[in-house]
Design a protein around this motif. Sequence first.
Motif, mmCIF file in Angstrom:
data_model
loop_
_atom_site.group_PDB
_atom_site.id
_atom_site.type_symbol
_atom_site.label_atom_id
_atom_site.label_comp_id
_atom_site.label_asym_id
_atom_site.label_seq_id
_atom_site.Cartn_x
_atom_site.Cartn_y
_atom_site.Cartn_z
ATOM 1 N N TYR A 595 -28.995 -51.079 55.914
ATOM 2 C CA TYR A 595 -29.035 -52.467 55.461
ATOM 3 C C TYR A 595 -30.285 -53.141 56.000
ATOM 4 N N ASP A 596 -30.996 -53.798 55.086
ATOM 5 C CA ASP A 596 -32.216 -54.525 55.431
ATOM 6 C C ASP A 596 -31.848 -55.988 55.664
ATOM 7 N N PHE A 597 -31.957 -56.446 56.909
ATOM 8 C CA PHE A 597 -31.603 -57.821 57.252
ATOM 9 C C PHE A 597 -32.738 -58.798 56.989
ATOM 10 N N GLY A 598 -33.915 -58.301 56.620
ATOM 11 C CA GLY A 598 -35.066 -59.161 56.439
ATOM 12 C C GLY A 598 -35.837 -59.328 57.733
ATOM 13 N N ASN A 599 -37.020 -59.913 57.632
ATOM 14 C CA ASN A 599 -37.885 -60.121 58.795
ATOM 15 C C ASN A 599 -38.206 -58.817 59.506
ATOM 16 N N GLY A 600 -38.248 -57.726 58.738
ATOM 17 C CA GLY A 600 -38.608 -56.433 59.311
ATOM 18 C C GLY A 600 -37.506 -55.760 60.095
ATOM 19 N N ILE A 601 -36.272 -56.251 59.999
ATOM 20 C CA ILE A 601 -35.162 -55.689 60.762
ATOM 21 C C ILE A 601 -34.219 -54.951 59.812
ATOM 22 N N LEU A 621 -30.647 -49.733 65.232
ATOM 23 C CA LEU A 621 -31.241 -50.990 64.790
ATOM 24 C C LEU A 621 -32.739 -50.895 64.993
ATOM 25 N N ASN A 622 -33.508 -51.287 63.970
ATOM 26 C CA ASN A 622 -34.959 -51.127 63.990
ATOM 27 C C ASN A 622 -35.641 -52.446 63.660
ATOM 28 N N ARG A 623 -36.812 -52.625 64.243
ATOM 29 C CA ARG A 623 -37.650 -53.788 63.937
ATOM 30 C C ARG A 623 -39.034 -53.278 63.581
ATOM 31 N N GLU A 624 -39.555 -53.733 62.441
ATOM 32 C CA GLU A 624 -40.910 -53.374 62.032
ATOM 33 C C GLU A 624 -41.709 -54.647 61.813
ATOM 34 N N PHE A 625 -42.887 -54.691 62.432
ATOM 35 C CA PHE A 625 -43.769 -55.825 62.247
ATOM 36 C C PHE A 625 -44.621 -55.619 61.001
ATOM 37 N N ALA A 626 -45.229 -56.721 60.547
ATOM 38 C CA ALA A 626 -45.962 -56.662 59.285
ATOM 39 C C ALA A 626 -47.095 -55.651 59.316
ATOM 40 N N ASN A 627 -47.653 -55.376 60.501
ATOM 41 C CA ASN A 627 -48.762 -54.424 60.581
ATOM 42 C C ASN A 627 -48.308 -52.986 60.771
ATOM 43 N N GLY A 628 -46.991 -52.728 60.694
ATOM 44 C CA GLY A 628 -46.501 -51.356 60.722
ATOM 45 C C GLY A 628 -45.901 -50.890 62.025
ATOM 46 N N TYR A 706 -42.677 -56.909 49.843
ATOM 47 C CA TYR A 706 -42.899 -58.341 50.003
ATOM 48 C C TYR A 706 -43.338 -58.687 51.424
ATOM 49 N N GLU A 707 -42.816 -57.939 52.425
ATOM 50 C CA GLU A 707 -43.239 -58.197 53.798
ATOM 51 C C GLU A 707 -44.730 -57.936 53.980
ATOM 52 N N GLY A 708 -45.262 -56.964 53.247
ATOM 53 C CA GLY A 708 -46.684 -56.648 53.370
ATOM 54 C C GLY A 708 -47.540 -57.221 52.262
ATOM 55 N N TRP A 709 -46.970 -58.122 51.440
ATOM 56 C CA TRP A 709 -47.694 -58.601 50.261
ATOM 57 C C TRP A 709 -48.934 -59.418 50.623
ATOM 58 N N GLY A 710 -49.008 -59.906 51.833
ATOM 59 C CA GLY A 710 -50.195 -60.651 52.246
ATOM 60 C C GLY A 710 -51.471 -59.825 52.168
ATOM 61 N N ARG A 711 -51.343 -58.505 52.078
ATOM 62 C CA ARG A 711 -52.518 -57.636 51.995
ATOM 63 C C ARG A 711 -52.846 -57.246 50.551
ATOM 64 N N PHE A 712 -52.171 -57.857 49.576
ATOM 65 C CA PHE A 712 -52.383 -57.479 48.180
ATOM 66 C C PHE A 712 -53.838 -57.650 47.764
ATOM 67 N N TRP A 713 -54.474 -58.725 48.201
ATOM 68 C CA TRP A 713 -55.857 -58.987 47.792
ATOM 69 C C TRP A 713 -56.874 -58.437 48.784
ATOM 70 N N ARG A 714 -56.440 -57.639 49.780
ATOM 71 C CA ARG A 714 -57.373 -57.116 50.777
ATOM 72 C C ARG A 714 -58.239 -56.026 50.181
#
Length: 714
Positions: A595-601, A621-628, A706-714
């Motif tokens: 289950y994906d709780f959002g916010n990388g968790i 339980l896992n936490r992933e930040f936007a940079n991986g 969507y969590e990594g979408w900020g890099r779409f235009w990179r």
Amino acid sequence: MHRPRFRPLLLTTTALLTASVTALGVPMTLSAQTLNSYGMPGAIDTPTAVAPAEGQFSADVSYSDYGRRVTTSFQVLPRLTTALRYSRIKGIDPNRDALYDRSFDIQFQVFEESGWRPSVAVGLRDFLGTGIYSSEYLVATKQVTPSIRVSGGIGWGRLAGAWRRTDYNDEGGKPKVEDWFSGPARPFASIEWQATDKLSVLAEYSNDDYEPESDADGTEPPDGRLNLGVNYRLGDTYQIGAYTIGGDTFGIRASVALNARQPQYPSGLEPAPAPVRPRPSPAADPDGWSGAWSADPTAQPAIQTALSTALAKEGQVLESMSLSANRAEIRIRNTRYPIQAEAIGRAARLMTRALPPSVETFVITSMKSGIATSSVELRRSDVEALENTAAARIAQRANILNAPQYPGDLLASPGIYPKFSWRLAPYGDIGLFDPDEPFRYELGAELSGRYEILPGLILKGRVRQRVISTQKKKAPKGYTIDEYLALDSDQRTAENNGVPRVRSDTRMFAGNGGPTVPELTLAWYAHPTPTTYTRVTAGMIERAFGGVSAEALWKPVDSRLALGAEVNRVRKRDFDSVLGFQDYEVTTGHVSAYYDFGNGIWGQVDVGKYLAGDKGATVSLNREFANGWRIGAYATKTNLSDEQYGEGSFDKGITMSVPLTWALGTPSTQRVTGDLRSLSRDGGSRLRVDGRLYETVRETHSGKLYEGWGRFWR
């Protein structure tokens, strides 16, 4: 301070922590982040209510006559601090010359400092372990001036000078909830004065009388309750300190920290993408706008070749393509960018440059292990209009869809399959936390190969040759190597409290002078319906087991929930022979929910049968930040008794995975992974299969995209 008997291990561990952290990236400053001798926010022995920056990872080493501690701590959430500690206390364990203790801490900041209100935190120290440091606390901290910070609180257990005596005949490793916040409660306090930008002076009042350490080897208990210390920062990377306990016992400590959210190269070093090419006006290209070009049978092959060449320069493989007058779908394999949204954004830009003006609908399908895992549908006009706007705007216009399995109009790119790739690189294995050998390592060379026969059909393997190693072949306690080899699996099970030895004799695989083959498998990935995926893996699946593993996963692209099932029929591999097997054979299997709780968790529950035949469940339980960056914790409990499982009572540990691009700046899909567990036992052991389905498809589904979408235009 007495002559350190533990100095070689202390210095080795310090060097390893420093080297590993420094190699990963630029550490963050420890300003306002003083750690105590337990590696948690605090003064000397007592805690404070300060919460380090979210994503901070710290490694701390402390030494005094009362013991040696190595602690790793991580700020999982803005207010949640966790730690795993490894300590050595001489003379305290009647079964060994020293107690090698593994313990876990957790602290939660209830209130942040605001105005006249101090920050307030509640914490549990050594709530999973032998309980040698067991204590609980409530603490408040206030910055009274720019250079002075004061803290005060109430402690139970060791912080109140009330040691909860450890039963060394108990297997330990379980939380003793009935002891929490029980017994005498006494106050503690500390003050920190920031004398200069680099130097801080500490004083604290502590009730810890170090009773177990004093009783064990005759070390004198502290003369008083006042502890004093200094901390000195070396640049923005390291912090060293010295302190006294009770005024007569001295100690030293060192810390190093980095932050998962602050890579060395925040913008990356990859070349800028090609700009979007706006379409010419209909008057300038009437044939292109009319779609008449689609009737030419040579049009798609020419366009596909040009687009494939352009994508290859971006580290992406164009596996296949379908093209009509107003719609184009490309199926890409991303081999460069750790965030899939960046690969999709760059592919969309290149499509504007390669496709005729009449093509308005772009579909970019991500491929993983030869199967389509998701499709992103975009309007070309949106790509053209929104290039220089925030990525959130194009995210609002994009549709993330379940990828169709096998569209009949796809044209495969020539030369994609079969494909062979190989790599020769050094490898390193490090073993920690074994009570009988706390630190061991092996270094050597590894040759890996991958042969993609057809889409989804993959043959791969690894060959290792050690060069230097402290890991020697070793039989379980009570046996010589020859004696252990003479036993069959039933005899080994009988003398191990009726539990098959699936992990506790892992040292028998070590010490080989010749090459070893940790993995040699043939895997088949398939996508039978838009929302289901399957995998079958056969061969030498891991160093200790070979056989067949089959898995199925249900995961709609936009669903937070995923369900899976896995069954394995495996046999234990020979200790020395590359391709031989022993006589132990077992069928294992699990049903899983993710289950994906959002916010990388995200969380995972696995229920089923393990390698030793025990049955139970694993919760992680896992936490992933936007940079991986990823960090996780897990615990497994099965129907084995505490005595059958052995020291630690049940399996538990911490996992960590760091993308290389975080440290190097250059884009890469490679990662450095590892896990820290209290002990490696037979109970709760699961087959180690590479390429399980949830991790394969998760990267390209809507939550992660969507969590990594900020890099779409990179």
